[in-house]
Write a protein that holds these residues in place. Structure first.
Motif, PDB file in Angstrom:
ATOM      1  N   ASP A  10      76.486 -28.779  28.329  1.00  0.00           N
ATOM      2  CA  ASP A  10      77.404 -29.400  27.366  1.00  0.00           C
ATOM      3  C   ASP A  10      78.636 -30.011  28.028  1.00  0.00           C
ATOM      4  O   ASP A  10      79.164 -31.015  27.557  1.00  0.00           O
ATOM      5  N   LYS A  17      80.498 -33.657  27.483  1.00  0.00           N
ATOM      6  CA  LYS A  17      81.926 -33.760  27.164  1.00  0.00           C
ATOM      7  C   LYS A  17      82.617 -34.698  28.151  1.00  0.00           C
ATOM      8  O   LYS A  17      83.411 -35.557  27.755  1.00  0.00           O
ATOM      9  N   LYS A  44      71.492 -38.612  27.282  1.00  0.00           N
ATOM     10  CA  LYS A  44      72.761 -38.102  26.748  1.00  0.00           C
ATOM     11  C   LYS A  44      73.886 -39.123  26.916  1.00  0.00           C
ATOM     12  O   LYS A  44      74.894 -39.050  26.235  1.00  0.00           O
TER      13      LYS A  44
END
Length: 166
Positions: free
Chosen positions: A9, A13, A127
């Motif tokens: 994650d 970010k 992503k």
């Protein structure tokens, strides 16, 4: 072929923070990442942010004279990495900033490393939505000359990169 590697994650970010250029205070701008490297975790199951392998906008002019040359020095000579580089460049018409996704796979990296990084690239790319520029680099000869990046960004219309004329 997918490798089953997942993206941490924190990587997402970092990407989102670099992608969104909202108007910020001077202090926030200084903390923005100019470049960052991502590597596989020790168990080779996750793509993570590589500790200490980044350049902040606030470093430029302080500890970093030439962000592009400094970024190239962050790359390991004998292993693969993924990187995001926030390129600032000028064409004859305007100043621009674009994020570049770089897959670093030097010839000298172990074959197993090249294979797992290559097969995991789609996981991280999925992503990173909205990336216009992707660059696979196989050695310092390909990346040391900033003109090569300029060509990726806009062909022969780019006149300067990071404030340095080409």
């Amino acid at each position: 072929m997918a490798s089953g590697v997942t993206v941490n994650d924190e990587v997402i970010k970092v990407f989102n923070d670099m992608k969104v250029r909202k108007s910020s205070t001077q202090d926030e701008v200084k903390k923005r990442k100019k470049a960052v490297l991502f590597c596989l975790s020790e168990d080779r199951k996750k793509i993570i942010v590589e500790e200490g392998k980044q350049i902040l906008v606030g470093d430029i002019g302080e500890t970093v004279d030439d962000p592009y040359a400094c970024f190239v020095k962050l790359l390991p000579l004998n292993d693969c990495r993924y990187a995001l580089y926030d390129a600032t460049y000028e064409t004859k018409e305007s100043k621009k900033e674009d994020l570049v996704f770089i897959f670093w796979a030097p010839e000298s990296a172990p074959l197993k490393s090249k294979m797992i990084y290559a097969s995991s690239k789609d996981a991280i790319k999925k992503k990173f939505t909205g990336i216009k520029h992707e660059w696979q680099v196989n050695g310092l000869d390909d990346i040391q000359d900033r003109r090569t990046l300029a060509e990726k960004l806009g062909g022969n219309v780019v006149v300067s990169l990071e404030g340095k004329p080409l």
